[in-house]
Design an enzyme around this catalytic site. Structure first.
Site, PDB file in Angstrom:
ATOM      1  N   ALA A 194     -23.475  81.186   1.063  1.00  0.00           N
ATOM      2  CA  ALA A 194     -23.982  81.831  -0.158  1.00  0.00           C
ATOM      3  C   ALA A 194     -24.713  80.819  -1.042  1.00  0.00           C
ATOM      4  CB  ALA A 194     -22.846  82.540  -0.913  1.00  0.00           C
TER       5      ALA A 194
ATOM      6  N   PHE B 238     -18.431  77.320  -3.227  1.00  0.00           N
ATOM      7  CA  PHE B 238     -17.783  76.152  -3.840  1.00  0.00           C
ATOM      8  C   PHE B 238     -17.860  76.194  -5.360  1.00  0.00           C
ATOM      9  CE2 PHE B 238     -19.929  74.618   0.064  1.00  0.00           C
ATOM     10  CZ  PHE B 238     -18.818  74.327   0.823  1.00  0.00           C
ATOM     11  N   THR B 239     -19.019  76.646  -5.871  1.00  0.00           N
ATOM     12  CA  THR B 239     -19.307  76.418  -7.293  1.00  0.00           C
ATOM     13  C   THR B 239     -19.345  77.687  -8.148  1.00  0.00           C
ATOM     14  OG1 THR B 239     -21.647  76.528  -6.732  1.00  0.00           O
ATOM     15  CG2 THR B 239     -20.670  74.328  -6.822  1.00  0.00           C
TER      16      THR B 239
ATOM     17  N   SER C 257     -28.276  81.340   4.391  1.00  0.00           N
ATOM     18  CA  SER C 257     -27.303  81.127   3.303  1.00  0.00           C
ATOM     19  C   SER C 257     -25.874  81.484   3.728  1.00  0.00           C
ATOM     20  CB  SER C 257     -27.718  81.905   2.046  1.00  0.00           C
ATOM     21  OG  SER C 257     -28.906  81.368   1.504  1.00  0.00           O
ATOM     22  N   PRO C 258     -25.380  80.867   4.813  1.00  0.00           N
ATOM     23  CA  PRO C 258     -24.028  81.210   5.302  1.00  0.00           C
ATOM     24  C   PRO C 258     -22.917  80.809   4.331  1.00  0.00           C
ATOM     25  CG  PRO C 258     -24.884  79.278   6.458  1.00  0.00           C
ATOM     26  CD  PRO C 258     -26.027  79.828   5.647  1.00  0.00           C
TER      27      PRO C 258
ATOM     28  N   TYR D  53     -41.941  77.145   3.167  1.00  0.00           N
ATOM     29  CA  TYR D  53     -40.848  76.326   2.630  1.00  0.00           C
ATOM     30  C   TYR D  53     -41.412  75.103   1.917  1.00  0.00           C
ATOM     31  CZ  TYR D  53     -37.289  79.100   5.043  1.00  0.00           C
ATOM     32  OH  TYR D  53     -36.475  80.121   5.458  1.00  0.00           O
TER      33      TYR D  53
HETATM   34  N1  LIG Z   1     -35.188  84.172   6.280  1.00  0.00           N
HETATM   35  C1  LIG Z   1     -35.040  84.047   4.995  1.00  0.00           C
HETATM   36  O1  LIG Z   1     -35.491  84.878   4.195  1.00  0.00           O
HETATM   37  C2  LIG Z   1     -34.285  82.857   4.457  1.00  0.00           C
HETATM   38  C3  LIG Z   1     -33.941  82.782   3.090  1.00  0.00           C
HETATM   39  C4  LIG Z   1     -33.232  81.666   2.642  1.00  0.00           C
HETATM   40  C5  LIG Z   1     -32.873  80.661   3.526  1.00  0.00           C
HETATM   41  N2  LIG Z   1     -33.250  80.738   4.860  1.00  0.00           N
HETATM   42  C6  LIG Z   1     -32.864  79.680   5.836  1.00  0.00           C
HETATM   43  O2  LIG Z   1     -31.469  79.456   5.743  1.00  0.00           O
HETATM   44  C7  LIG Z   1     -31.223  78.069   5.560  1.00  0.00           C
HETATM   45  C8  LIG Z   1     -29.901  77.863   4.884  1.00  0.00           C
HETATM   46  O3  LIG Z   1     -29.875  78.507   3.596  1.00  0.00           O
HETATM   47  P1  LIG Z   1     -29.076  77.832   2.406  1.00  0.00           P
HETATM   48  O4  LIG Z   1     -29.598  76.475   2.176  1.00  0.00           O
HETATM   49  O5  LIG Z   1     -29.057  78.778   1.269  1.00  0.00           O
HETATM   50  O6  LIG Z   1     -27.612  77.716   3.100  1.00  0.00           O
HETATM   51  P2  LIG Z   1     -26.159  77.488   2.524  1.00  0.00           P
HETATM   52  O7  LIG Z   1     -25.454  76.600   3.504  1.00  0.00           O
HETATM   53  O8  LIG Z   1     -25.528  78.774   2.174  1.00  0.00           O
HETATM   54  O9  LIG Z   1     -26.338  76.700   1.158  1.00  0.00           O
HETATM   55  C9  LIG Z   1     -26.715  75.369   1.117  1.00  0.00           C
HETATM   56  C10 LIG Z   1     -26.193  74.778  -0.164  1.00  0.00           C
HETATM   57  O10 LIG Z   1     -24.792  74.626  -0.036  1.00  0.00           O
HETATM   58  C11 LIG Z   1     -24.450  73.259  -0.145  1.00  0.00           C
HETATM   59  N3  LIG Z   1     -23.552  72.930   0.970  1.00  0.00           N
HETATM   60  C12 LIG Z   1     -23.757  73.169   2.270  1.00  0.00           C
HETATM   61  N4  LIG Z   1     -22.705  72.788   3.012  1.00  0.00           N
HETATM   62  C13 LIG Z   1     -21.828  72.282   2.137  1.00  0.00           C
HETATM   63  C14 LIG Z   1     -20.540  71.748   2.290  1.00  0.00           C
HETATM   64  N5  LIG Z   1     -19.948  71.684   3.489  1.00  0.00           N
HETATM   65  N6  LIG Z   1     -19.898  71.336   1.187  1.00  0.00           N
HETATM   66  C15 LIG Z   1     -20.490  71.400  -0.032  1.00  0.00           C
HETATM   67  N7  LIG Z   1     -21.721  71.920  -0.235  1.00  0.00           N
HETATM   68  C16 LIG Z   1     -22.376  72.353   0.833  1.00  0.00           C
HETATM   69  C17 LIG Z   1     -25.707  72.468  -0.011  1.00  0.00           C
HETATM   70  O11 LIG Z   1     -25.588  71.366  -0.853  1.00  0.00           O
HETATM   71  P3  LIG Z   1     -26.443  70.028  -0.668  1.00  0.00           P
HETATM   72  O12 LIG Z   1     -27.867  70.443  -0.856  1.00  0.00           O
HETATM   73  O13 LIG Z   1     -25.913  69.130  -1.726  1.00  0.00           O
HETATM   74  O14 LIG Z   1     -26.206  69.486   0.681  1.00  0.00           O
HETATM   75  C18 LIG Z   1     -26.779  73.425  -0.447  1.00  0.00           C
HETATM   76  O15 LIG Z   1     -27.035  73.323  -1.844  1.00  0.00           O
HETATM   77  C19 LIG Z   1     -32.476  77.584   4.818  1.00  0.00           C
HETATM   78  O16 LIG Z   1     -32.702  76.202   4.912  1.00  0.00           O
HETATM   79  C20 LIG Z   1     -33.556  78.350   5.542  1.00  0.00           C
HETATM   80  O17 LIG Z   1     -33.854  77.694   6.768  1.00  0.00           O
HETATM   81  C21 LIG Z   1     -33.932  81.827   5.322  1.00  0.00           C
END
Ligand SMILES: NC(=O)c1ccc[n+]([C@@H]2O[C@H](COP(=O)([O-])OP(=O)(O)OC[C@H]3O[C@@H](n4cnc5c(N)ncnc54)[C@H](OP(=O)(O)O)[C@@H]3O)[C@@H](O)[C@H]2O)c1
Length: 300
Positions: A213, A218-219, A210-211, A56
């Site tokens: 997405a 939102f976007t 990515s719960p 990461y």
């Molecule tokens: N195992 C794997 O292959 C793998 C792959 C990908 C990710 N992961 C893990 O999964 C974690 C989460 O993934 P993700 O970051 O894609 O999750 P996500 O929650 O689907 O997406 C995060 C994005 O959504 C925005 N967001 C989150 N909550 C929000 C809300 N309540 N209102 C408005 N915008 C919101 C965030 O914006 P802001 O940044 O502006 O806050 C960020 O850009 C990663 O950090 C990592 O630990 C694992």
């Protein structure tokens, strides 16, 4: 409510119902001092499970977290640390991206992660992706050594399909206690290929990446995103929730497999947001309305 904030992942391992992930460390644009201030606030809210990977932010996420933790080492006992390895990236000097699930590589990567995270143990080590060149006997030896030395408490996989999971498990004395996979109102692949049903068979709780997405709920401006967002809005009004992300998390929490979603933000408001959703259980009609909004058709 308190009981719902924890989930039993394995004998001797409880996670918080929501985890906090560090994939977007570089995007966050915050300092180690900011992070050191944020960590106790997240823990106080009951989010104690932290998701890392050796790659990461090109390896800097673990380092930053370790530096923040070093400012208050007593916090280590209040959290469960997950990290992953087995992806070899061009930024680390290789000509192509590839996988290495060998004993030697895993042992080396864990030592590096321990050093960067400034801890003496990892609670859960995941193999990041299935490896077509895996020698499972070699991988299993790494798990045994890491477990015997106390450096890793538990083992699992990420992005594995049922056959990959079963193959590796059949060589390992250490149980595979989870599979970290992508699932959301916009991403059904792991239902379609029966990975979620496999987790139910194995009595394991998938950790969900990515719960939201990746923010697309939102976007997103494509047809599917718009359709899903409209349906989330409809259900939000029905259940009296504040925001559509509450509905997206409730959709995950309603499933009996016991998903553990990882939030990917550094905004405290967003990190703790999924806890709000724990109070909702969607009806089957609402759950399938959201499902069908994604697929664009009624179930058969
Ligand atoms: N195992 C794997 O292959 C793998 C792959 C990908 C990710 N992961 C893990 O999964 C974690 C989460 O993934 P993700 O970051 O894609 O999750 P996500 O929650 O689907 O997406 C995060 C994005 O959504 C925005 N967001 C989150 N909550 C929000 C809300 N309540 N209102 C408005 N915008 C919101 C965030 O914006 P802001 O940044 O502006 O806050 C960020 O850009 C990663 O950090 C990592 O630990 C694992």
């Amino acid at each position: 409510m308190e009981a719902k904030l924890r989930i039993q992942m394995a004998d001797g391992l409880q996670f918080s119902r929501v985890a906090w992930g560090f994939w977007r460390w570089t995007e966050w644009g915050i300092t180690v001092d900011d992070l050191a201030a944020l960590i106790p606030q997240v823990l106080e809210r009951g989010i104690t499970t932290i998701d890392h990977a050796d790659g990461y932010a090109e390896g800097t996420a673990e380092e930053a977290f370790g530096a923040a933790l070093a400012k208050n080492p007593s916090l280590r006992d209040r959290m469960q640390l997950i990290t992953k390895c087995t992806l070899v990236y061009p930024w680390s000097g290789s000509r192509v991206k590839y996988y290495d699930t060998s004993e030697e590589y895993i042992l080396r990567q864990v030592e590096t992660s321990l050093r960067k995270l400034q801890t003496d143990h990892i609670d859960l080590l995941l193999l990041h992706r299935p490896d077509p060149l895996m020698d499972p006997e070699s991988t299993a030896r790494a798990f045994d050594k890491l477990h015997a030395s106390g450096k890793v408490g538990h083992f699992g996989v990420s992005n594995y399909k049922p056959l990959d999971f079963d193959m590796l498990a059949s060589y390992c004395d250490q149980p595979l206690i989870t599979n970290q996979v992508e699932v959301s109102v916009m991403q059904h692949e792991n239902f379609d290929d029966r990975t979620i049903q496999h987790a139910l068979t194995k009595r394991i709780h998938p950790i969900v990446w990515s719960p939201l997405a990746g923010g697309r709920i939102f976007t997103g401006t494509d047809e599917v995103s718009v359709r899903v967002r409209d349906e989330l809005e409809r259900v939000r009004a029905e259940i009296g929730a504040e925001r559509i992300d509450d509905v997206a998390f409730a959709w995950l929490f309603t499933h009996p497999v016991g998903f553990v979603p990882i939030t990917g933000s550094c905004e405290l408001e967003y990190v703790e947001r999924p806890l709000q959703a724990l109070k909702y259980t969607l009806t089957k009609e609402q759950w399938f309305a959201i499902w069908s909004a994604q697929t664009g058709r009624r179930v058969p």
